[in-house]
Design an enzyme around this catalytic site. Structure first.
Site, PDB file in Angstrom:
ATOM      1  CG  ASP A 245      -2.010  -0.683   0.949  1.00 17.50           C
ATOM      2  OD1 ASP A 245      -3.162  -0.201   0.260  1.00 17.50           O
ATOM      3  OD2 ASP A 245      -2.336  -1.892   1.226  1.00 17.50           O
ATOM      4  CB  CYS A 279      -1.633   7.340   1.135  1.00 16.64           C
ATOM      5  SG  CYS A 279      -3.047   6.550   1.998  1.00 16.64           S
TER       6      CYS A 279
HETATM    7  P1  NAD Z   1       8.422   4.984   4.510  1.00 21.68           P
HETATM    8  O1  NAD Z   1       8.301   4.007   3.388  1.00 21.68           O
HETATM    9  O2  NAD Z   1       9.420   5.763   4.863  1.00 21.68           O
HETATM   10  O3  NAD Z   1       8.430   4.109   6.094  1.00 21.68           O
HETATM   11  C1  NAD Z   1       7.406   3.277   6.268  1.00 21.68           C
HETATM   12  C2  NAD Z   1       7.897   1.852   7.073  1.00 21.68           C
HETATM   13  O4  NAD Z   1       9.093   1.441   6.362  1.00 21.68           O
HETATM   14  C3  NAD Z   1       8.692   2.368   8.236  1.00 21.68           C
HETATM   15  O5  NAD Z   1       8.263   1.591   9.515  1.00 21.68           O
HETATM   16  C4  NAD Z   1      10.068   2.065   8.019  1.00 21.68           C
HETATM   17  O6  NAD Z   1      10.828   2.253   8.971  1.00 21.68           O
HETATM   18  C5  NAD Z   1       9.875   1.109   7.288  1.00 21.68           C
HETATM   19  N1  NAD Z   1      11.392   0.812   6.152  1.00 21.68           N
HETATM   20  C6  NAD Z   1      11.954   1.882   5.632  1.00 21.68           C
HETATM   21  N2  NAD Z   1      12.911   1.324   4.948  1.00 21.68           N
HETATM   22  C7  NAD Z   1      12.876   0.009   4.829  1.00 21.68           C
HETATM   23  C8  NAD Z   1      13.503  -1.169   4.212  1.00 21.68           C
HETATM   24  N3  NAD Z   1      14.429  -0.768   3.598  1.00 21.68           N
HETATM   25  N4  NAD Z   1      12.773  -2.277   4.301  1.00 21.68           N
HETATM   26  C9  NAD Z   1      11.895  -2.418   5.275  1.00 21.68           C
HETATM   27  N5  NAD Z   1      11.317  -1.563   5.852  1.00 21.68           N
HETATM   28  C10 NAD Z   1      11.628  -0.390   5.748  1.00 21.68           C
HETATM   29  O7  NAD Z   1       6.962   5.698   4.740  1.00 21.68           O
HETATM   30  P2  NAD Z   1       6.544   6.851   5.623  1.00 21.68           P
HETATM   31  O8  NAD Z   1       7.251   8.068   5.274  1.00 21.68           O
HETATM   32  O9  NAD Z   1       6.724   6.412   7.006  1.00 21.68           O
HETATM   33  O10 NAD Z   1       5.096   7.148   5.202  1.00 21.68           O
HETATM   34  C11 NAD Z   1       4.504   7.852   4.234  1.00 21.68           C
HETATM   35  C12 NAD Z   1       4.282   7.076   2.821  1.00 21.68           C
HETATM   36  O11 NAD Z   1       3.182   6.017   3.308  1.00 21.68           O
HETATM   37  C13 NAD Z   1       3.669   7.824   1.954  1.00 21.68           C
HETATM   38  O12 NAD Z   1       4.353   7.475   0.629  1.00 21.68           O
HETATM   39  C14 NAD Z   1       2.390   7.498   2.090  1.00 21.68           C
HETATM   40  O13 NAD Z   1       1.664   7.809   0.798  1.00 21.68           O
HETATM   41  C15 NAD Z   1       2.394   6.097   2.229  1.00 21.68           C
HETATM   42  N6  NAD Z   1       1.035   5.506   2.722  1.00 21.68           N
HETATM   43  C16 NAD Z   1       0.293   4.667   2.061  1.00 21.68           C
HETATM   44  C17 NAD Z   1      -0.932   4.292   2.571  1.00 21.68           C
HETATM   45  C18 NAD Z   1      -1.658   3.209   1.969  1.00 21.68           C
HETATM   46  O14 NAD Z   1      -2.744   2.795   2.455  1.00 21.68           O
HETATM   47  N7  NAD Z   1      -1.633   3.184   0.481  1.00 21.68           N
HETATM   48  C19 NAD Z   1      -1.231   4.902   3.653  1.00 21.68           C
HETATM   49  C20 NAD Z   1      -0.656   5.773   4.435  1.00 21.68           C
HETATM   50  C21 NAD Z   1       0.679   6.021   3.783  1.00 21.68           C
END
Ligand code: NAD
Length: 475
Positions: A245, A279
């Protein structure tokens, strides 16, 4: 408010990390951090948890989920205050997220009771009339769930609810920026009767996330977050089920026959809810040229009336972004667009993590604020001349989640719903409407799976066929 992570009886190190309030900068709690090399121990516990979860009847899973929903509802205000504290959402928005999380758990309980499989019509075609059978929905085993910061409670509920309903164990890695709501939700599930080893929460950042993704014991990685992280996960996950997502850059089309007042009100909310860290937040608004000036003036005036500031204040509309760095990065993208010829209608003021609601027009199609996900309180207005042009501009981004259209004409609404490339099209609503039971997910690049409780539950379970040979009429 001191919060400490306790959700694992394993001794996985003594390192603690602070959790900061994005508005005040104060430390509001601390959590134990798990090192990437402890993933082996985490997975051993998760495998035991998987055996425990598998033994739970559907009634037991549903009772836990319903019980946790009830407790969450009773403690809603304290959960909402925790979301304000760690994520900087306004109290009004945090209450709404908490109420949605209650629904997410209730829907999950219903799925545990209801969605157990189907009878297979063996006698529907020639050749199998002597057989009878069905398929059941079996757990996958261990699911690694990784969540972002922006909805720290309900997005976690969207992982845990369907996973537990399906009889799985979960290793949950919440965002390192907002782990407290997740920890308290898991405590609540345990208090409602979930055996301790079914959900293991581990706190840490990218390195820990990457180690969990690579663990061979995991049968699925259910990820919510940004595209770059999603791509890294897809590269290293190996042969596991993946649910992604990811981000959006939602368009909303306002046709000339729309109720402009309603469109302005909904789009202002859609653009600036959760300080744009949403998002499905509205990022691009395409407005019919005949009504463009009227819409722009009303939209800008309404945006200027938004109160930005202390998220704990009942009257605040727009709280801080998650960090001062995120706010500065958003401003840099806007400044880049302004340097390329865009016009600023309001906003673009930075004060720590507070970034004022920003409205742009005349944005070049090559600008990042048009093409990328900004994930900040920034919205772009764009006039169009024909319906076809509006659809084409709305669809020109390679990824999408939701879209919206405002019109008084049913034929136009249905045509837009058919032609907009999005996982959901909201008619006479902004892009950010979401109900937790509906299928929810990306439509183009990165579209892998759907959340929305029934759909996540189905992805988190696998069919098993039972086929009985030699059935007859008994004579
Ligand atoms: P992010 O991708 O930076 O981090 C999300 C999670 O991934 C965190 O827990 C982080 O620690 C972890 N992470 C980071 N690098 C990783 C790796 N290499 N391997 C595994 N895990 C890793 O996102 P964010 O800044 O926390 O959130 C914002 C983003 O989330 C935006 O792009 C937003 O659109 C998206 N989002 C999507 C939805 C949806 O349902 N489609 C909902 C909310 C947010």
């Amino acid at each position: 408010m001191a919060e400490t992570a306790i959700r694992s009886p394993l001794h996985l190190g003594d390192d603690m990390a602070p959790v900061r309030d994005p508005y005040t900068g104060e430390t509001i709690g601390s959590v134990c951090v798990v090192a990437a090399d402890a993933v082996g121990a985490v997975m051993r516990r998760a495998r035991e948890g998987s055996a425990t979860a598998r033994r739970m009847s559907r009634a037991e899973r549903a009772r836990v989920l319903d019980g946790a929903a009830r407790m969450l509802e009773e403690r809603a205000e304290s959960f909402a205050r925790l979301i304000v504290g760690e994520a900087g959402k306004t109290i009004v928005q945090a209450r709404k997220e908490t109420a949605r999380a209650v629904n997410t758990l209730r829907l999950s309980a219903a799925e545990a009771r209801r969605n157990a499989g189907e009878v297979i019509p063996f006698d529907a075609y020639e050749g199998s009339a002597e057989r009878q059978g069905w398929f059941t929905r079996e757990p996958l085993g261990v699911i690694v769930a990784i969540t972002p910061y922006n909805d720290p409670l309900n997005l976690v509920a969207h992982k845990l609810g369907p996973a537990v309903a399906g009889g799985n164990a979960v290793v949950l890695k919440p965002s390192e920026l907002t782990p407290l709501s997740a920890l308290r939700l898991v405590d609540t599930l345990v208090e409602a009767g979930l055996p301790e080893d079914v959900v293991t929460v581990v706190n840490g950042g990218a390195e820990l996330g990457a180690a969990l993704v690579a663990a061979r014991e995991a049968r699925m990685v259910s990820f919510t977050g940004g595209f770059r992280t999603g791509e890294a996960i897809a590269r290293s996950a190996g042969l596991k089920r993946l649910a992604m997502d990811l981000g959006g850059n939602a368009p909303v089309i306002v046709l000339e026959d729309a109720d402009l007042g309603a469109a302005v009100e909904a789009c202002v909310s859609g653009a600036f809810w959760a300080a744009g860290q949403n998002c499905v937040g509205t990022q691009r608004i395409l407005v019919a040229r005949e009504v463009y000036a009227a819409f722009r003036d009303a939209f800008t005036a309404r945006t200027r009336r938004l109160r930005a500031g202390d998220p704990g204040d009942e009257l605040t509309d727009v709280g801080p972004m998650i960090t001062a760095e995120a706010a500065a990065a958003a401003k840099a993208l806007v400044d880049e667009a302004l340097a390329a010829g865009a016009g600023l209608l309001c906003g673009n003021r930075l004060d720590g993590a507070l970034y004022s609601p920003t409205v742009l027009e005349d944005v070049p199609a090559t600008a990042a604020v048009w093409r990328q996900e900004v994930f900040a309180p920034v919205v772009v207005l764009q006039p169009f001349d024909t319906f076809d042009e509006a659809i084409e501009r709305a669809n020109e981004i390679e990824f999408s989640l939701h879209a919206g259209v405002f019109t008084g004409r049913l034929d136009r609404a249905l045509a837009a719903a058919r032609r907009l490339e999005a996982g959901g099209v909201m008619v006479n609503d902004s892009s950010d409407y979401r109900f937790d039971a509906m299928p929810f997910g990306g439509y183009k690049y990165g579209s892998m799976g759907r959340e929305g409780v029934r759909f996540a539950y189905e992805e988190m379970t696998q069919p098993k066929v039972v086929c009985v040979n030699g059935t007859s009429d008994g004579s």
